[in-house]
Structure formats: structure tokens, C-alpha cells
Write a protein that holds these residues in place. Structure first.
Motif, mmCIF file in Angstrom:
data_model
loop_
_atom_site.group_PDB
_atom_site.id
_atom_site.type_symbol
_atom_site.label_atom_id
_atom_site.label_comp_id
_atom_site.label_asym_id
_atom_site.label_seq_id
_atom_site.Cartn_x
_atom_site.Cartn_y
_atom_site.Cartn_z
ATOM 1 N N PHE A 163 18.332 8.511 44.255
ATOM 2 C CA PHE A 163 17.225 9.382 43.844
ATOM 3 C C PHE A 163 17.018 10.345 45.122
ATOM 4 N N LYS A 164 17.905 10.922 45.505
ATOM 5 C CA LYS A 164 17.751 11.932 46.451
ATOM 6 C C LYS A 164 17.564 13.405 46.046
ATOM 7 N N THR A 165 18.373 13.914 44.872
ATOM 8 C CA THR A 165 18.425 15.191 44.531
ATOM 9 C C THR A 165 17.803 15.366 43.289
ATOM 10 N N LEU A 166 16.455 15.968 43.097
ATOM 11 C CA LEU A 166 15.684 16.057 42.149
ATOM 12 C C LEU A 166 16.469 17.319 41.219
ATOM 13 N N HIS A 167 16.914 16.934 40.037
ATOM 14 C CA HIS A 167 17.527 18.077 39.206
ATOM 15 C C HIS A 167 16.228 18.507 38.231
ATOM 16 N N HIS A 168 15.482 17.646 37.358
ATOM 17 C CA HIS A 168 14.550 18.071 36.428
ATOM 18 C C HIS A 168 13.448 17.164 36.426
ATOM 19 N N VAL A 169 12.299 17.993 35.786
ATOM 20 C CA VAL A 169 11.181 17.052 35.291
ATOM 21 C C VAL A 169 11.049 17.209 33.836
ATOM 22 N N CYS A 170 10.968 15.920 33.133
ATOM 23 C CA CYS A 170 10.948 16.025 31.745
ATOM 24 C C CYS A 170 9.327 15.713 31.160
ATOM 25 N N ILE A 171 8.829 16.818 30.209
ATOM 26 C CA ILE A 171 7.713 16.472 30.071
ATOM 27 C C ILE A 171 7.709 16.306 28.469
ATOM 28 N N VAL A 172 6.996 15.414 28.044
ATOM 29 C CA VAL A 172 6.809 15.278 26.618
ATOM 30 C C VAL A 172 5.750 15.753 25.899
ATOM 31 N N VAL A 173 5.888 16.451 24.859
ATOM 32 C CA VAL A 173 4.844 17.517 24.176
ATOM 33 C C VAL A 173 4.912 17.221 22.747
ATOM 34 N N ARG A 174 3.870 17.392 22.173
ATOM 35 C CA ARG A 174 3.568 17.110 20.842
ATOM 36 C C ARG A 174 4.328 18.349 20.110
ATOM 37 N N ASP A 175 4.325 19.620 20.514
ATOM 38 C CA ASP A 175 4.465 20.942 19.789
ATOM 39 C C ASP A 175 5.640 21.598 20.611
ATOM 40 N N LEU A 176 6.928 21.491 20.502
ATOM 41 C CA LEU A 176 7.793 22.127 21.405
ATOM 42 C C LEU A 176 7.625 23.732 21.433
ATOM 43 N N ASP A 177 7.657 24.220 20.332
ATOM 44 C CA ASP A 177 7.555 25.704 20.364
ATOM 45 C C ASP A 177 6.042 26.227 20.729
ATOM 46 N N GLU A 190 20.324 14.396 40.128
ATOM 47 C CA GLU A 190 21.535 14.596 39.970
ATOM 48 C C GLU A 190 22.188 13.723 40.917
ATOM 49 N N VAL A 191 23.453 13.129 40.495
ATOM 50 C CA VAL A 191 24.269 12.152 41.396
ATOM 51 C C VAL A 191 25.602 12.705 41.458
ATOM 52 N N PRO A 192 26.593 12.577 42.394
ATOM 53 C CA PRO A 192 27.899 12.950 42.208
ATOM 54 C C PRO A 192 28.736 11.981 41.407
ATOM 55 N N ASP A 193 28.509 10.694 41.503
ATOM 56 C CA ASP A 193 29.027 9.770 40.519
ATOM 57 C C ASP A 193 28.076 8.971 39.871
ATOM 58 N N ARG A 244 30.182 10.050 29.221
ATOM 59 C CA ARG A 244 31.508 10.747 28.952
ATOM 60 C C ARG A 244 32.867 10.601 29.699
ATOM 61 N N ALA A 245 34.041 11.142 29.045
ATOM 62 C CA ALA A 245 35.183 10.905 29.388
ATOM 63 C C ALA A 245 35.304 11.422 30.736
ATOM 64 N N ASP A 246 34.632 12.686 30.874
ATOM 65 C CA ASP A 246 34.847 13.329 32.191
ATOM 66 C C ASP A 246 33.852 12.763 33.439
ATOM 67 N N GLY A 247 33.306 11.568 33.203
ATOM 68 C CA GLY A 247 32.369 10.880 34.244
ATOM 69 C C GLY A 247 30.851 11.568 34.056
ATOM 70 N N SER A 248 30.475 12.486 33.458
ATOM 71 C CA SER A 248 29.367 12.819 33.262
ATOM 72 C C SER A 248 28.458 11.991 32.438
ATOM 73 N N ILE A 305 19.299 8.920 36.482
ATOM 74 C CA ILE A 305 20.149 9.657 37.180
ATOM 75 C C ILE A 305 21.058 10.349 36.133
ATOM 76 N N ARG A 306 21.845 11.361 36.528
ATOM 77 C CA ARG A 306 22.669 12.038 35.740
ATOM 78 C C ARG A 306 23.748 12.680 36.544
ATOM 79 N N LYS A 307 24.801 12.748 36.162
ATOM 80 C CA LYS A 307 26.021 13.378 36.534
ATOM 81 C C LYS A 307 26.201 14.668 35.636
ATOM 82 N N THR A 308 26.086 15.807 35.911
ATOM 83 C CA THR A 308 26.410 17.120 35.185
ATOM 84 C C THR A 308 28.099 17.246 35.237
ATOM 85 N N ALA A 309 28.545 17.505 33.985
ATOM 86 C CA ALA A 309 30.123 17.947 33.973
ATOM 87 C C ALA A 309 30.391 18.931 34.833
#
Length: 146
Positions: free
Chosen positions: A5-19, A97-100, A121-125, A142-146
């Protein structure tokens, strides 16, 4: 052990109406928004409700220092839908974001964190969500981006 939990990638906000939410942010000059890139099939995909997960709508924007994700859950039962129904709109999770992906998940488990959803996924992401709401105030991911 690494620190997942070192590298913040995103903040996710739940909303009722995306548009509606996207239009509001755009009126403030925040954009451009894009659909969440659900790229590639998962070799492993463990979520509370696959149908609800696939029905969620996301929009993202990359700022200079972090990404904002807006999530509109479907009416189907999911952790995001339960959060929205119980608490209203707001920050649902912080994504790091994590390296592994595998190592970060193992390290978080070693810290005593339970996994609530995960995908690889197969690529490790991929991703893993942890049961941290009662202690951290939000879900941590945590997430690993391809």
C-alpha cells in the motif's frame, strides 16, 4: 515482505448515476473520461457475484497524480451496491499499484487481511480487494496493470 500500500493508483467513488456524475466533473474541468479498460480474460476470477461485477459501469479520468474511478453498481447484489444502499455515494476503495500482484496479495494476507475479491490474468496483471472497511474506513485494493 514488500509494502503493498505504497503507490496510490486510484480512488473509486460509488455513484447512483454515472452519466450525471461525469457531467458534473466535466463542468468543473475534470476530464476527459474514459471507460474502464476491462482488458483480457481472467485465469482466476473470484468475486461475490460475477453477474453483478460484469454489470457495473465505470468511468475513469487520469489526473496529474492519481486516477479517479466512478462506479455505478447495477441493482444486482454486490459489495458496491450494498455500500451505496447503506451509505449513499462516496469513496468505496483506494487502489494501489504494485509491481507483483501475487506477492502483494501474499504480503497483505500475511498482514492478516482477508481477500474479498480477486482476479489474475495470464500476463500477471490483476487485482485483489481486502476486507479493510471497518479498520481503514475504506476497502483497500492492490492491482498490477499490464
Amino acid at each position: 515482505m514488500t509494502h503493498p500500500f505504497k503507490t496510490l493508483h486510484h480512488v473509486c467513488i460509488v455513484v447512483r448515476d454515472l452519466d450525471r456524475a461525469v457531467r458534473y466533473y466535466e463542468s468543473l474541468g475534470v476530464g476527459p473520461w474514459f471507460d474502464y479498460p476491462k482488458s483480457g480474460a481472467y485465469l482466476e476470477f473470484e468475486v461475490p457475484n460475477r453477474e453483478a461485477s460484469e454489470a457495473m459501469r465505470y468511468k475513469c479520468v487520469d489526473l496529474d497524480n492519481v486516477q479517479i474511478q466512478l462506479c455505478e453498481p447495477s441493482p444486482l447484489d454486490s459489495p458496491q451496491r450494498r455500500f451505496l444502499d447503506a451509505h449513499g455515494e462516496g469513496v468505496y476503495h483506494l487502489g494501489f499499484e504494485v509491481p507483483d500482484r501475487d506477492q502483494a496479495e501474499a504480503d497483505a494476507r500475511a498482514l492478516g487481511l482477508g481477500v474479498t475479491a480477486r482476479g489474475k490474468r495470464a500476463d500477471g496483471s490483476g487485482f485483489a480487494y481486502f476486507d479493510t472497511r471497518s479498520q481503514a474506513g475504506v476497502v483497500l485494493e492492490i492491482r498490477k496493470t499490464a
